[in-house]
Write an enzyme that holds these catalytic residues in place. Structure first.
Site, PDB file in Angstrom:
ATOM      1  N   ASP A  38      31.361  65.069  69.188  1.00 19.20           N
ATOM      2  CA  ASP A  38      29.981  65.076  69.657  1.00 19.20           C
ATOM      3  C   ASP A  38      29.199  63.872  69.123  1.00 19.20           C
ATOM      4  O   ASP A  38      29.430  63.401  68.016  1.00 19.20           O
ATOM      5  CB  ASP A  38      29.304  66.370  69.187  1.00 19.20           C
ATOM      6  CG  ASP A  38      28.017  66.652  69.922  1.00 19.20           C
ATOM      7  OD1 ASP A  38      27.818  66.102  71.020  1.00 19.20           O
ATOM      8  OD2 ASP A  38      27.196  67.423  69.386  1.00 19.20           O
ATOM      9  N   ASN A  86      29.372  69.801  81.166  1.00 16.69           N
ATOM     10  CA  ASN A  86      29.327  68.354  81.388  1.00 16.69           C
ATOM     11  C   ASN A  86      29.614  67.988  82.841  1.00 16.69           C
ATOM     12  O   ASN A  86      29.235  66.898  83.296  1.00 16.69           O
ATOM     13  CB  ASN A  86      30.353  67.633  80.504  1.00 16.69           C
ATOM     14  CG  ASN A  86      30.043  67.718  79.021  1.00 16.69           C
ATOM     15  OD1 ASN A  86      30.949  67.626  78.199  1.00 16.69           O
ATOM     16  ND2 ASN A  86      28.777  67.919  78.667  1.00 16.69           N
TER      17      ASN A  86
END
Length: 258
Positions: A38, A86
Site C-alpha cells: 500500500d 480497485n
C-alpha cells in the site's frame, strides 16, 4: 535530510540489519507472510512522480521482498496487488496499472525462481490479463522456491462467496441436496474451496503506508494472524523494515485463542 545524516545511515544500517537478521530465532519465523503493498500513489505524490511511476516503483520492490523472505526461511508469500474495489478506478488508470502488474509478474516468472499462483476473481479481469497471469503460473509450476500468491482482482468477501459457491456446485455434482449439506457443513468444508486451499494460513500480515485495517485482505485465512503496520509507503519499504516485522512477530506470544 542533511547529507551527513544520509551518510551515517548508509554506514550504520547494514550493521543494524545484519544484527537483526542474526538475532531472529529460527524456530519463530513465519511460514506464510501476507503483504498489502500500500501507498504507491502517495509515494508518487510525495516525490513528484505520476501515478504510473508510483506503481512502477512499487513493482520494482517485489523481487527484493521475495529475496528477503528467502533469506529468513519464509515458505509462502501472498502479495495483494489489486483489489476488487480497485477495478472501479478510471479505465485509463486501471489499464496502466494492469500493464505494470502483468510486467512485474512476468518478470518474476521468467526467473523460474518462485512458484507463482494467481488468486482472485480472474473472471473479473480483462481476458489478456487473466491469460498472462495463468501463463506465469504454468511456467513456474516446477520451480523449487517460495510459493507466491499473486492477489489480483482479489477481495476477501468475494473469495468467501466464491468458496461457498464452489462448495455448493461440488456437492450438487455428488447428488447432495442443500438440506444434506446444511447438516454437515463446517469451516473445513469452506476452507477446501478457498483460493489458497491446501496452503497454511498466514502467520504474519504486513501492511505498509501507515494504514491500520485489513481492507478485505485474506479475511478468512487471517483469523489467527499477527499484524504488523509499517509507516513506510510500499516503494520505500526496505529490508530493515521487513526484518523488524519478522522480529515483532517472533517476540509475540501467539496464544491462538487459547
Amino acid at each position: 535530510m542533511a547529507d551527513w545524516k544520509r551518510g551515517l545511515r548508509r554506514v550504520l544500517y547494514p550493521a543494524y540489519e545484519a544484527r537483526l537478521a542474526r538475532r531472529l530465532p529460527a524456530d519463530r519465523i513465519p511460514q506464510h507472510v501476507g503483504v498489502m503493498l500500500d501507498g504507491n500513489r502517495r509515494w508518487a505524490k510525495a516525490v513528484g512522480a505520476d501515478t504510473a511511476g508510483g506503481y512502477q516503483a512499487g513493482a520494482a520492490n517485489i523481487e527484493p521482498l521475495l529475496g528477503w523472505c528467502e533469506e529468513v526461511g519464509v515458505k509462502v508469500v501472498t502479495l495483494w496487488l489489486l483489489s476488487t474495489d480497485n477495478l472501479n478506478r478510471p479505465p485509463e488508470q486501471l489499464e496502466g496499472l494492469l500493464r505494470i502488474i502483468e510486467g512485474a509478474v512476468e518478470s518474476l516468472a521468467v526467473q523460474r525462481r518462485w512458484r507463482l499462483h494467481p488468486v482472485g476473481a480472474l473472471d473479473l479481469l480483462p481476458a489478456k490479463t487473466a491469460e498472462r497471469l495463468k501463463a506465469a503460473e504454468e511456467s513456474t509450476r516446477d520451480a523449487d522456491g517460495i510459493l507466491v500468491n499473486i492477489a489480483v482482482g482479489y477481495g476477501g468477501r468475494r473469495e468467501i462467496a466464491d468458496a461457498v459457491r464452489s462448495l455448493l456446485h461440488a456437492e450438487a455434482a455428488k447428488g447432495k441436496t442443500i438440506e444434506d449439506l446444511a447438516e454437515v457443513i463446517d469451516v473445513e468444508h469452506i476452507a477446501e474451496h478457498l483460493y489458497t486451499k491446501g496452503q497454511p494460513d498466514p502467520d504474519l500480515v504486513i501492511r505498509t503506508s501507515g494504514e491500520q485495517r485489513l481492507g478485505g485482505f485474506l479475511l478468512w485465512q487471517s483469523a489467527h494472524s499477527e499484524f504488523y503496520f509499517c509507516e513506510a509507503y510500499w516503494p520505500d519499504f526496505r529490508r530493515v523494515d521487513f526484518l523488524r516485522a519478522v522480529r515483532a512477530y517472533a517476540v509475540r506470544d501467539r496464544r491462538l485463542g487459547r
